[in-house]
Design an enzyme around this catalytic site. Structure first.
Site, PDB file in Angstrom:
ATOM      1  N   ARG A  63       0.819  -1.231   0.000  1.00 25.50           N
ATOM      2  CA  ARG A  63       0.000   0.000   0.000  1.00 25.50           C
ATOM      3  C   ARG A  63       0.840   1.262   0.000  1.00 25.50           C
ATOM      4  NH1 ARG A  63      -4.724  -1.455   4.275  1.00 25.50           N
ATOM      5  NH2 ARG A  63      -2.949  -1.621   5.672  1.00 25.50           N
TER       6      ARG A  63
ATOM      7  N   LYS B  92       0.167 -18.706   8.001  1.00 26.72           N
ATOM      8  CA  LYS B  92      -0.621 -18.934   9.204  1.00 26.72           C
ATOM      9  C   LYS B  92      -0.911 -17.584   9.851  1.00 26.72           C
ATOM     10  CE  LYS B  92       2.647 -18.383  12.617  1.00 26.72           C
ATOM     11  NZ  LYS B  92       3.388 -18.644  13.789  1.00 26.72           N
TER      12      LYS B  92
ATOM     13  N   HIS C  22       6.011 -23.193   7.922  1.00 27.62           N
ATOM     14  CA  HIS C  22       7.419 -23.289   7.495  1.00 27.62           C
ATOM     15  C   HIS C  22       8.201 -24.323   8.304  1.00 27.62           C
ATOM     16  CE1 HIS C  22       8.146 -20.503  10.853  1.00 27.62           C
ATOM     17  NE2 HIS C  22       9.391 -20.901  10.805  1.00 27.62           N
TER      18      HIS C  22
ATOM     19  N   GLU D  38      12.062 -20.212  23.423  1.00 28.74           N
ATOM     20  CA  GLU D  38      12.900 -19.187  22.791  1.00 28.74           C
ATOM     21  C   GLU D  38      13.436 -18.217  23.838  1.00 28.74           C
ATOM     22  OE1 GLU D  38      11.300 -17.862  18.685  1.00 28.74           O
ATOM     23  OE2 GLU D  38       9.604 -17.781  20.044  1.00 28.74           O
TER      24      GLU D  38
ATOM     25  N   ASP E  16       0.009 -18.890  18.426  1.00 27.10           N
ATOM     26  CA  ASP E  16       1.128 -18.521  17.549  1.00 27.10           C
ATOM     27  C   ASP E  16       1.987 -19.734  17.190  1.00 27.10           C
ATOM     28  OD1 ASP E  16       2.774 -16.695  16.125  1.00 27.10           O
ATOM     29  OD2 ASP E  16       4.231 -16.753  17.760  1.00 27.10           O
TER      30      ASP E  16
ATOM     31  N   HIS F 273       2.447 -25.129  14.589  1.00 20.88           N
ATOM     32  CA  HIS F 273       3.750 -25.790  14.427  1.00 20.88           C
ATOM     33  C   HIS F 273       3.887 -27.039  15.302  1.00 20.88           C
ATOM     34  CE1 HIS F 273       4.790 -22.242  12.236  1.00 20.88           C
ATOM     35  NE2 HIS F 273       4.986 -21.472  13.286  1.00 20.88           N
TER      36      HIS F 273
ATOM     37  N   LYS G 282       8.291 -17.663  25.267  1.00 16.74           N
ATOM     38  CA  LYS G 282       9.206 -16.587  24.847  1.00 16.74           C
ATOM     39  C   LYS G 282       9.996 -16.089  26.056  1.00 16.74           C
ATOM     40  CE  LYS G 282       7.105 -14.413  20.823  1.00 16.74           C
ATOM     41  NZ  LYS G 282       8.216 -14.795  19.947  1.00 16.74           N
TER      42      LYS G 282
HETATM   43  P1  NDP Z   1       3.136  -7.016   8.641  1.00 15.96           P
HETATM   44  O1  NDP Z   1       2.052  -6.281   9.331  1.00 15.96           O
HETATM   45  O2  NDP Z   1       4.547  -6.647   8.916  1.00 15.96           O
HETATM   46  O3  NDP Z   1       2.919  -6.944   7.064  1.00 15.96           O
HETATM   47  C1  NDP Z   1       1.657  -7.066   6.473  1.00 15.96           C
HETATM   48  C2  NDP Z   1       1.724  -6.415   5.130  1.00 15.96           C
HETATM   49  O4  NDP Z   1       0.424  -6.499   4.518  1.00 15.96           O
HETATM   50  C3  NDP Z   1       2.066  -4.931   5.175  1.00 15.96           C
HETATM   51  O5  NDP Z   1       2.935  -4.657   4.116  1.00 15.96           O
HETATM   52  C4  NDP Z   1       0.709  -4.268   4.985  1.00 15.96           C
HETATM   53  O6  NDP Z   1       0.779  -2.992   4.431  1.00 15.96           O
HETATM   54  C5  NDP Z   1       0.089  -5.210   3.984  1.00 15.96           C
HETATM   55  N1  NDP Z   1      -1.346  -5.033   3.862  1.00 15.96           N
HETATM   56  C6  NDP Z   1      -2.297  -5.130   4.833  1.00 15.96           C
HETATM   57  N2  NDP Z   1      -3.520  -4.912   4.311  1.00 15.96           N
HETATM   58  C7  NDP Z   1      -3.340  -4.671   2.987  1.00 15.96           C
HETATM   59  C8  NDP Z   1      -4.199  -4.367   1.901  1.00 15.96           C
HETATM   60  N3  NDP Z   1      -5.516  -4.301   2.055  1.00 15.96           N
HETATM   61  N4  NDP Z   1      -3.662  -4.173   0.670  1.00 15.96           N
HETATM   62  C9  NDP Z   1      -2.313  -4.252   0.489  1.00 15.96           C
HETATM   63  N5  NDP Z   1      -1.445  -4.543   1.476  1.00 15.96           N
HETATM   64  C10 NDP Z   1      -1.945  -4.751   2.704  1.00 15.96           C
HETATM   65  O7  NDP Z   1       2.881  -8.579   8.970  1.00 15.96           O
HETATM   66  P2  NDP Z   1       3.930  -9.764   8.839  1.00 15.96           P
HETATM   67  O8  NDP Z   1       4.705  -9.568   7.613  1.00 15.96           O
HETATM   68  O9  NDP Z   1       4.620  -9.939  10.125  1.00 15.96           O
HETATM   69  O10 NDP Z   1       2.940 -11.011   8.692  1.00 15.96           O
HETATM   70  C11 NDP Z   1       2.283 -11.311   7.479  1.00 15.96           C
HETATM   71  C12 NDP Z   1       1.675 -12.709   7.600  1.00 15.96           C
HETATM   72  O11 NDP Z   1       2.722 -13.654   7.842  1.00 15.96           O
HETATM   73  C13 NDP Z   1       0.710 -12.844   8.785  1.00 15.96           C
HETATM   74  O12 NDP Z   1      -0.306 -13.720   8.406  1.00 15.96           O
HETATM   75  C14 NDP Z   1       1.584 -13.475   9.872  1.00 15.96           C
HETATM   76  O13 NDP Z   1       0.806 -14.222  10.777  1.00 15.96           O
HETATM   77  C15 NDP Z   1       2.470 -14.379   9.037  1.00 15.96           C
HETATM   78  N6  NDP Z   1       3.739 -14.729   9.654  1.00 15.96           N
HETATM   79  C16 NDP Z   1       4.648 -13.761   9.982  1.00 15.96           C
HETATM   80  C17 NDP Z   1       5.875 -14.112  10.524  1.00 15.96           C
HETATM   81  C18 NDP Z   1       6.902 -13.076  10.856  1.00 15.96           C
HETATM   82  O14 NDP Z   1       7.926 -13.436  11.445  1.00 15.96           O
HETATM   83  N7  NDP Z   1       6.689 -11.799  10.527  1.00 15.96           N
HETATM   84  C19 NDP Z   1       6.230 -15.531  10.792  1.00 15.96           C
HETATM   85  C20 NDP Z   1       5.208 -16.466  10.365  1.00 15.96           C
HETATM   86  C21 NDP Z   1       4.026 -16.070   9.828  1.00 15.96           C
HETATM   87  P3  NDP Z   1       0.691  -1.675   5.397  1.00 15.96           P
HETATM   88  O15 NDP Z   1       2.030  -1.613   6.041  1.00 15.96           O
HETATM   89  O16 NDP Z   1       0.396  -0.609   4.467  1.00 15.96           O
HETATM   90  O17 NDP Z   1      -0.415  -1.949   6.386  1.00 15.96           O
END
Ligand code: NDP
Length: 455
Positions: free
Chosen positions: A43, A134, A164, A202, A221, A226, A326
């Protein structure tokens, strides 16, 4: 092989920490052809150039060992698309073209259903894959509803639910060790194994992720997904093949065999806790409740332990102990099988035979078999440990997953019914905790956590 990967949520934490380094590892291993392209969807009001600079910075931080040339290649083969992923018209530019694509939803779970709908309306080409991170819903009802919506749009083979852990070589090694060694199969049951510990402890605390973690907690979580998957791999009947149906069928059998928890037993079979301030590795760690972004009154647990029993011919009588936390004093990530003592010990007066333990270290990877051997004098006993050395994994877990997704190999995908059965297992625990039938204990950051549940 699919040659176009669209990451939806490409400016987020998962992309930066795992997906971009995974792509770099695949480039480095020569797995992605010259015509591979990454479409990054977010976004932020970014240009291709802004995104590419961001990619290089993230790879600099999270893929330190990979050559600079590979990092530049990942950046150069990407383009950035600003879009709301729930809006079909803005997704048209992402899916456009007759070629199949892999769409990886690195998005908040609340957006999954809308994003899949928009992808479908925008018109993904046949053979496309939709990969979801997830959690698959935040409870059983949500998982059922999400699966219903997904299956109304795409066939199950086109949906890849990511866990993963399944792609970690240490986890794959559990499968290989138990299924490829004749010596283990006859003793892989409750007649010989009294307890299985599945532990993901962890030292890491919140790492600034309160926005996500505080609404989730340790049970949802890590344990619900997992650790239950690890339980499935340890406890399943040997599958006929590792093909997706065979493996998923056997895993679902395990989940269905878990004895449902009765609410009045919850305090005996489960425990939950939250860390208070302490020290880890000489660093002061604030109490969870005082971390930025945490709402203490939510009473989110940072530690969960659950003991499960399986009603099955192979496992009745064995306890499965699942535990994760954690900000603990040490990283302990393993699956440990504790064997029963020998029925008679001729050495009764000259030492004690420790029950054998087979430990699969998950991170770092290891396999250790704890036995009893001879002591320093004839007729005495002493512990004897057999270890193993491993070749370094060729690909990190997320790289293996991306490769599977791009080659439409769904062996490691969580099938819809697996996702639902996993929620079914934890639903009574969530109920008991929400009714406060199990106290929320406290443990100091850097400690061993609350006392273990009695076996
Ligand atoms: P973040 O909040 O860091 O990232 C989510 C992303 O999605 C952001 O870039 C956000 O943009 C974007 N987004 C949200 N809504 C929209 C929309 N309507 N249109 C376009 N983009 C959108 O989350 P994570 O990366 O940490 O997690 C993502 C997924 O991965 C989740 O399901 C999480 O559970 C899973 N996950 C994450 C892990 C991790 O270590 N981070 C590990 C394992 C799983 P904006 O910033 O503009 O809101």
């Amino acid at each position: 092989m699919i040659r176009k990967l669209a990451i939806l949520g490409a400016t987020g934490d998962l992309t930066a920490r795992y997906l971009l380094p995974a792509l770099a590892a695949l480039h480095c291993a020569g797995e992605l052809g010259d015509d591979f392209q990454l479409v990054a969807v977010g976004r932020e009001d970014w240009t291709d150039e802004t995104f590419r600079k961001w990619v290089e910075a993230q790879l600099e931080r999270h893929a330190t060992k990979l050559p600079a040339k590979v990092k530049r290649t990942v950046a150069a083969t990407s383009r950035y698309q600003r879009a709301d992923v729930t809006d079909p018209s803005s997704m048209t530019a992402v899916v456009h073209g007759p070629e199949p694509l892999a769409a990886y939803l690195a998005l908040p779970p609340s957006v999954f259903a809308g994003a899949v709908q928009a992808l479908h309306r925008a018109g993904t080409a046949p053979g496309s894959i939709v990969a979801l991170e997830k959690p698959f819903g935040e409870n059983l009802d949500e998982a059922i509803e999400l699966n219903r919506r997904l299956s109304s749009l795409y066939p199950e083979q086109a949906i890849f639910r990511v866990d993963h852990f399944l792609a970690m070589t240490s986890v794959q090694n559990i499968l290989a060790t138990r299924l490829a060694n004749r010596v283990l199969e006859p003793i892989w049951n409750s007649a010989h194994i009294s307890r299985v510990d599945i532990v993901w402890d962890e030292t890491l605390g919140l790492e600034g992720r309160a926005g996500y973690y505080d609404g989730v907690g340790a049970l949802k979580d890590v344990l619900q997904n997992h650790l239950l998957q690890l339980l499935c791999l340890v406890a399943m009947e040997p599958p006929i093949s590792l093909g997706d149906c065979d493996l998923s069928d056997r895993k679902v059998d395990v989940l269905r065999s878990i004895r449902p928890l009765r609410l009045e037993e919850a305090a005996h079979w489960t425990s939950r806790a939250r860390y208070t301030g302490g020290q880890i590795g000489g660093q002061a760690v604030p109490a969870y409740a005082e971390e930025d972004g945490v709402e203490p009154e939510r009473r989110t647990e940072t530690f969960a332990e659950v003991q499960l029993e399986l009603d099955s011919p192979r496992w009745t009588g064995t306890i499965f102990r699942l535990r994760t936390g954690k900000a603990l004093g040490r990283d302990q990530k393993e699956v440990a099988l504790h064997f029963r003592p020998v029925p008679h010990l001729a050495f009764a007066h000259h030492g004690k035979a420790q029950p054998n333990v087979l430990r699969f270290g998950l991170e770092p990877e290891s396999v250790v078999l704890e036995l009893t051997g001879t002591g320093p004098r004839t007729g005495t006993l002493a512990p004897l440990t057999l270890g193993a050395d491993f070749a370094a994994a060729e690909l990190p877990a997320y790289a293996q997953l991306l490769l599977d997704i791009l080659t439409s190999n769904s062996t490691l995908s969580i099938r819809a019914d697996e996702a639902e059965e996993s929620w079914r297992v934890v639903t009574p625990i969530l109920d008991a905790w929400s009714k406060n039938l199990v106290p929320l204990q406290e443990y100091a950051a850097g400690s061993d956590g609350p006392p273990p549940l009695p076996s």
